[in-house]
Design a protein around this motif. Structure first.
Motif, short mmCIF file in Angstrom:
data_model
loop_
_atom_site.label_atom_id
_atom_site.label_comp_id
_atom_site.label_asym_id
_atom_site.label_seq_id
_atom_site.Cartn_x
_atom_site.Cartn_y
_atom_site.Cartn_z
N MET A 1 0.82 -1.19 0.00
CA MET A 1 0.00 0.00 0.00
C MET A 1 0.86 1.26 0.00
O MET A 1 0.64 2.17 -0.79
CB MET A 1 -0.92 -0.04 1.22
CG MET A 1 -1.70 1.20 1.45
SD MET A 1 -3.16 1.21 0.46
CE MET A 1 -4.00 2.56 1.16
N GLU B 1 3.96 1.51 -0.87
CA GLU B 1 4.73 1.54 -2.12
C GLU B 1 3.87 2.09 -3.26
O GLU B 1 4.34 2.86 -4.09
CB GLU B 1 5.23 0.14 -2.46
CG GLU B 1 6.34 0.12 -3.47
CD GLU B 1 7.58 0.88 -3.00
OE1 GLU B 1 8.17 1.57 -3.86
OE2 GLU B 1 7.93 0.82 -1.81
N ARG B 2 2.60 1.73 -3.27
CA ARG B 2 1.69 2.21 -4.31
C ARG B 2 1.48 3.72 -4.18
O ARG B 2 1.42 4.44 -5.18
CB ARG B 2 0.37 1.47 -4.20
CG ARG B 2 -0.44 1.52 -5.46
CD ARG B 2 -1.58 0.57 -5.41
NE ARG B 2 -2.31 0.68 -4.15
CZ ARG B 2 -3.57 0.36 -3.99
NH1 ARG B 2 -4.24 -0.14 -4.98
NH2 ARG B 2 -4.16 0.49 -2.84
N ARG C 1 4.41 9.81 -9.83
CA ARG C 1 3.71 10.08 -11.09
C ARG C 1 3.10 11.48 -11.10
O ARG C 1 3.15 12.19 -12.09
CB ARG C 1 2.61 9.05 -11.32
CG ARG C 1 2.97 7.96 -12.28
CD ARG C 1 1.77 7.14 -12.75
NE ARG C 1 0.64 7.04 -11.86
CZ ARG C 1 0.44 6.09 -10.95
NH1 ARG C 1 1.34 5.14 -10.81
NH2 ARG C 1 -0.64 6.07 -10.21
N LYS D 1 4.55 5.52 -5.53
CA LYS D 1 4.54 5.53 -6.99
C LYS D 1 3.56 6.57 -7.53
O LYS D 1 3.84 7.28 -8.49
CB LYS D 1 4.21 4.16 -7.55
CG LYS D 1 5.32 3.17 -7.44
CD LYS D 1 4.93 1.84 -8.04
CE LYS D 1 6.06 0.83 -7.85
NZ LYS D 1 5.73 -0.47 -8.42
N ALA D 2 2.39 6.67 -6.89
CA ALA D 2 1.39 7.65 -7.31
C ALA D 2 1.91 9.07 -7.10
O ALA D 2 1.70 9.94 -7.96
CB ALA D 2 0.08 7.44 -6.56
#
Length: 124
Positions: free
Chosen positions: A1, A3-4, A11, A7-8
């Motif tokens: 979670m 890590e996601r 981005r 990444k978001a």
């Protein structure tokens, strides 16, 4: 979670950098450029609409307003301009810095909103 989420966030920063390049492109329409600069000013301003120290609500503007503004700004810019801006951002991935101009712009906007709200309230 976690890590996601990282990444978001990465981005989002890359999109904001590309938006900065697209806003400087002469092929970008004036209204898209103005909205993109407003989104960038809000993103880079150290002052948020809802301060981060307010539990839950403080991060709501960062999680909702900024991505929504970015999405709309990206929709207003022609796809070929955004493609070139993404390529430029990939070539020059410098870090986005806090902006004094963004701070000043957001302070002016907040002051204008306060004046408008006050006038509306007193004219009722």
């Amino acid at each position: 979670m976690l890590e996601r989420l990282k990444k978001a966030a990465k981005r989002l920063k890359a999109e904001l950098l590309a938006l900065g390049y697209a806003a400087r492109d002469p092929r970008t329409p004036w209204y898209a450029r103005a909205f993109a600069l407003l989104v960038l000013a809000y993103a880079l301003s150290p002052i948020d609409l809802i301060p981060d120290f307010i539990p839950v609500l403080g991060y709501l503007d960062d999680l909702l307003l900024l991505p929504a503004g970015l999405w709309l700004a990206l929709k207003l810019i022609p796809p070929e301009v955004m493609a070139d801006a993404h390529a430029e951002a990939a070539r020059n991935p410098h870090k986005l810095a806090k902006s004094t101009w963004g701070l000043l712009l957001m302070l002016v906007i907040y002051a204008a909103l306060i004046v408008l709200a006050w006038r509306w309230w007193t004219l009722r």
